[in-house]
Design a protein around this motif. Structure first.
Motif, mmCIF file in Angstrom:
data_model
loop_
_atom_site.group_PDB
_atom_site.id
_atom_site.type_symbol
_atom_site.label_atom_id
_atom_site.label_comp_id
_atom_site.label_asym_id
_atom_site.label_seq_id
_atom_site.Cartn_x
_atom_site.Cartn_y
_atom_site.Cartn_z
ATOM 1 N N ILE A 1 20.598 -48.557 -22.795
ATOM 2 C CA ILE A 1 20.315 -49.323 -24.049
ATOM 3 C C ILE A 1 19.879 -48.269 -24.935
ATOM 4 C CG2 ILE A 1 17.818 -49.560 -23.245
ATOM 5 C CD1 ILE A 1 20.371 -52.048 -24.930
ATOM 6 N N MET A 2 19.254 -47.176 -24.732
ATOM 7 C CA MET A 2 18.730 -46.318 -25.704
ATOM 8 C C MET A 2 19.767 -45.559 -26.354
ATOM 9 S SD MET A 2 15.523 -46.252 -26.062
ATOM 10 C CE MET A 2 15.829 -48.088 -25.934
ATOM 11 N N VAL A 3 21.061 -45.084 -25.420
ATOM 12 C CA VAL A 3 22.089 -44.615 -26.074
ATOM 13 C C VAL A 3 22.731 -45.543 -27.035
ATOM 14 C CG1 VAL A 3 24.394 -43.715 -25.770
ATOM 15 C CG2 VAL A 3 22.861 -43.317 -24.188
ATOM 16 N N LEU A 4 22.631 -46.874 -26.796
ATOM 17 C CA LEU A 4 23.396 -47.999 -27.898
ATOM 18 C C LEU A 4 22.639 -48.090 -28.939
ATOM 19 C CD1 LEU A 4 24.372 -50.544 -25.073
ATOM 20 C CD2 LEU A 4 25.982 -48.819 -26.092
ATOM 21 N N ARG A 5 21.118 -48.173 -28.644
ATOM 22 C CA ARG A 5 20.206 -48.192 -29.777
ATOM 23 C C ARG A 5 20.350 -47.297 -31.043
ATOM 24 N NH1 ARG A 5 16.775 -45.139 -31.471
ATOM 25 N NH2 ARG A 5 16.861 -43.873 -29.577
ATOM 26 N N SER A 6 20.492 -45.773 -30.269
ATOM 27 C CA SER A 6 20.519 -44.774 -31.215
ATOM 28 C C SER A 6 21.990 -44.661 -32.008
ATOM 29 C CB SER A 6 20.317 -43.387 -30.560
ATOM 30 O OG SER A 6 20.811 -42.326 -31.198
ATOM 31 N N GLY A 7 23.004 -44.924 -31.100
ATOM 32 C CA GLY A 7 24.451 -44.811 -31.969
ATOM 33 C C GLY A 7 24.692 -46.027 -32.931
ATOM 34 N N PHE A 8 24.340 -47.204 -32.712
ATOM 35 C CA PHE A 8 24.470 -48.128 -33.686
ATOM 36 C C PHE A 8 23.397 -48.158 -34.831
ATOM 37 C CE2 PHE A 8 26.080 -50.888 -30.117
ATOM 38 C CZ PHE A 8 27.380 -50.857 -30.397
ATOM 39 N N GLY A 9 22.091 -47.637 -34.568
ATOM 40 C CA GLY A 9 21.326 -47.177 -35.686
ATOM 41 C C GLY A 9 21.457 -46.368 -36.475
ATOM 42 N N MET A 10 22.054 -45.015 -35.913
ATOM 43 C CA MET A 10 22.546 -43.801 -36.715
ATOM 44 C C MET A 10 24.011 -44.674 -37.551
ATOM 45 S SD MET A 10 22.227 -40.244 -34.728
ATOM 46 C CE MET A 10 23.318 -40.730 -33.463
ATOM 47 N N ALA A 11 24.896 -45.187 -36.948
ATOM 48 C CA ALA A 11 25.929 -45.576 -37.796
ATOM 49 C C ALA A 11 25.818 -46.324 -38.973
ATOM 50 C CB ALA A 11 26.957 -46.589 -36.912
ATOM 51 N N ILE A 12 24.494 -47.348 -38.962
ATOM 52 C CA ILE A 12 24.107 -48.136 -40.073
ATOM 53 C C ILE A 12 23.462 -47.225 -41.121
ATOM 54 C CG2 ILE A 12 22.315 -49.813 -40.769
ATOM 55 C CD1 ILE A 12 22.841 -51.134 -37.889
ATOM 56 N N PHE B 1 30.774 -42.453 -44.826
ATOM 57 C CA PHE B 1 31.390 -43.736 -44.426
ATOM 58 C C PHE B 1 32.410 -43.682 -42.832
ATOM 59 C CE2 PHE B 1 31.275 -44.986 -49.066
ATOM 60 C CZ PHE B 1 30.218 -45.345 -49.032
ATOM 61 N N LEU B 2 33.143 -42.224 -43.201
ATOM 62 C CA LEU B 2 33.688 -41.840 -41.920
ATOM 63 C C LEU B 2 33.023 -41.706 -40.848
ATOM 64 C CD1 LEU B 2 36.704 -41.721 -40.733
ATOM 65 C CD2 LEU B 2 36.826 -39.269 -41.753
ATOM 66 N N THR B 3 31.981 -40.937 -40.975
ATOM 67 C CA THR B 3 31.120 -40.503 -39.986
ATOM 68 C C THR B 3 30.460 -41.776 -39.396
ATOM 69 O OG1 THR B 3 30.507 -38.376 -41.181
ATOM 70 C CG2 THR B 3 28.871 -39.016 -39.509
ATOM 71 N N SER B 4 30.126 -42.438 -40.131
ATOM 72 C CA SER B 4 29.387 -43.837 -39.583
ATOM 73 C C SER B 4 30.458 -44.623 -38.744
ATOM 74 C CB SER B 4 28.913 -44.821 -40.712
ATOM 75 O OG SER B 4 28.597 -46.118 -40.327
ATOM 76 N N ALA B 5 31.855 -44.620 -39.099
ATOM 77 C CA ALA B 5 32.609 -45.395 -38.345
ATOM 78 C C ALA B 5 32.976 -44.701 -36.951
ATOM 79 C CB ALA B 5 34.093 -45.544 -39.044
ATOM 80 N N VAL B 6 33.095 -43.451 -36.875
ATOM 81 C CA VAL B 6 33.081 -42.614 -35.684
ATOM 82 C C VAL B 6 32.117 -42.738 -34.753
ATOM 83 C CG1 VAL B 6 33.673 -40.165 -34.793
ATOM 84 C CG2 VAL B 6 34.766 -40.708 -36.934
ATOM 85 N N ILE B 7 30.816 -42.652 -35.054
ATOM 86 C CA ILE B 7 29.605 -42.872 -34.336
ATOM 87 C C ILE B 7 29.660 -44.341 -33.684
ATOM 88 C CG2 ILE B 7 27.187 -42.974 -34.202
ATOM 89 C CD1 ILE B 7 27.044 -40.722 -36.212
ATOM 90 N N PHE B 8 29.921 -45.238 -34.646
ATOM 91 C CA PHE B 8 30.012 -46.593 -34.259
ATOM 92 C C PHE B 8 30.987 -46.909 -33.026
ATOM 93 C CE2 PHE B 8 31.614 -51.069 -34.691
ATOM 94 C CZ PHE B 8 30.758 -51.961 -34.538
#
Length: 408
Positions: A77-88, A168-175
């Motif tokens: 859940i911490m991986v998911l928190r960080s990934g979605f948070g950074m994407a936003i 925007f591309l960076t955000s999409a890749v992390i997402f």
């Protein structure tokens, strides 16, 4: 395929995507500031340093918090928190309208970040202990490969689509990488809900009173400090040596890339060697090798000599962080592995912050050739410090065993 292997391969690819995406934007922050209307070169340099460093500052402060929380609610859940948070946050960074907004968003990005350390913690706790060195080495290879490819891809995209589109591309890749983790990664070893948990500061105090961990955290700081201190000066050093054909930027990038390539190749091999013969041995001799290979860099006469030495350096560097992470897993109290990794990450972030600042200051006094020698000396001290700490633990363990035998 065993779950731990599937997790490892997915997280390795995800780390490649995340590190590649993040490193696409870092080299172009000064140019993005110009696009935001900052024209004064001195102000641009100042703000670039602030924007680069503020991310590490907030990450340094919050890494132990996220690590402690991971031991309570789970590592995945911490991986998911960080990934979605950074994407936003990175998507919003592409909409920034002023340098101040960019600074605040970088501060927020460091606060929510932690994809890499959370992935390390998840891999370490869900991999058999006898395979952890190999797994952590392979995981590092994915991250290093991304950090090598990212700047190159970012440079091409900056010319084609512009700086804002890169965010925007960076955000999409992390997402995308985070969605892959959400769908395919399973956490088999989860925190035990029956275990009584202390408060954040009590758990932090408990971890920091574990002497082997304290030694390892300080070694992690010294490693990162020493490795990143010369990095900002490398392009100037390549310029001094005289880049073939005058391609300074190309050869400066190549010097960094060959180190990363060797690191990527060596990490899994040295991790597996550590599983068989001891991670403390791999870490100690890797530090010695890295220290010794910094010394001849102070006397190189051309770029080709520097490239050869940096490649050999990368082979030794491949044994540093995977071995350190494996040792932290070994010495962390049961159920508090992520808390330990949180403090370890905080120590390495502190090295990331202070290394370039100190390196820049020392270069102004003794030059980069002198800085290479200082870096070598620091790594030798770190190796001695590691040996001292681990030997102290072995003596303590033997004494406790002898007391038990005599009392029996």
């Amino acid at each position: 395929m065993e779950t731990w292997k599937r997790n490892l391969y997915i997280l390795m690819v995800s780390q490649f995507l995340v590190m590649g995406a993040m490193s696409m934007i870092i080299p172009f922050l000064p140019l993005y500031l110009r696009e935001l209307g900052m024209t004064d070169p001195d102000k641009t340099q100042l703000w670039s340093g602030l924007i680069f460093g503020i991310n590490f500052l907030s990450a340094f402060l919050f890494a132990p918090v996220w690590g402690s929380l991971a031991d309570k609610v789970g590592r995945r859940i911490m991986v998911l928190r960080s990934g979605f948070g950074m994407a936003i946050v990175i998507f919003l960074t592409g909409l920034a309208a002023s340098p101040l907004q960019l600074l605040l968003l970088r501060l927020l990005n460091g606060t929510v970040s932690g994809f890499i350390p959370a992935s390390i913690s998840l891999t370490a706790t869900n991999t058999p202990k006898e395979k952890s060195g190999y797994a952590l080495g392979l995981l590092q290879s994915g991250g290093v490969a991304g950090s090598i490819m990212g700047p190159f891809i970012g440079g091409v995209l900056a010319e084609v689509v512009g700086f804002r589109s890169i965010f925007f591309l960076t955000s999409a890749v992390i997402f995308l990488a985070t969605v892959v983790v959400l769908v395919f990664v399973k956490e088999e070893v989860k925190p035990d809900p029956k275990v009584a948990r202390k408060g954040f500061f009590s758990e932090g105090s408990f971890i920091l009173h574990q002497k082997p961990l304290l030694f390892l955290f300080s070694v992690g700081f010294m490693l990162q400090f020493a490795m990143v201190a010369p990095m900002p000066q490398m392009s100037l050093f390549v310029s001094q040596l005289g880049a073939p054909g005058g391609y300074i930027a190309f050869f400066a990038g190549l010097v960094v890339a060959v180190t990363g390539l060797a690191n990527m190749l060596a990490s899994p091999f040295l991790g597996r060697f550590g599983d068989r013969h001891g991670s403390e041995r791999v870490l100690f001799y890797s530090m010695i090798g890295t220290a010794l290979l910094f010394i001849p860099q102070a006397w190189v006469g051309n770029v080709w000599q520097l490239l050869g030495l940096r490649f050999l350096l990368g082979l030794c560097v491949g044994g540093l962080l995977p071995s350190l992470h494996s040792l932290i897993r070994k010495h962390a109290p049961d159920g508090k592995e992520s808390t330990a990794y949180g403090y370890s990450t905080s120590a390495t972030f502190l090295g990331n912050m202070l290394g370039p600042i100190t390196g820049g200051f020392l270069t102004g006094i003794i030059g980069i050739r002198g800085l290479f020698l200082i870096t070598s000396m620091m790594l030798l001290i770190g190796a001695w410090w590691l040996k001292l700490g681990l030997n102290h633990r072995k003596k303590t363990s033997k004494q406790s065993v002898s007391r038990k035998v005599s009392s029996a």
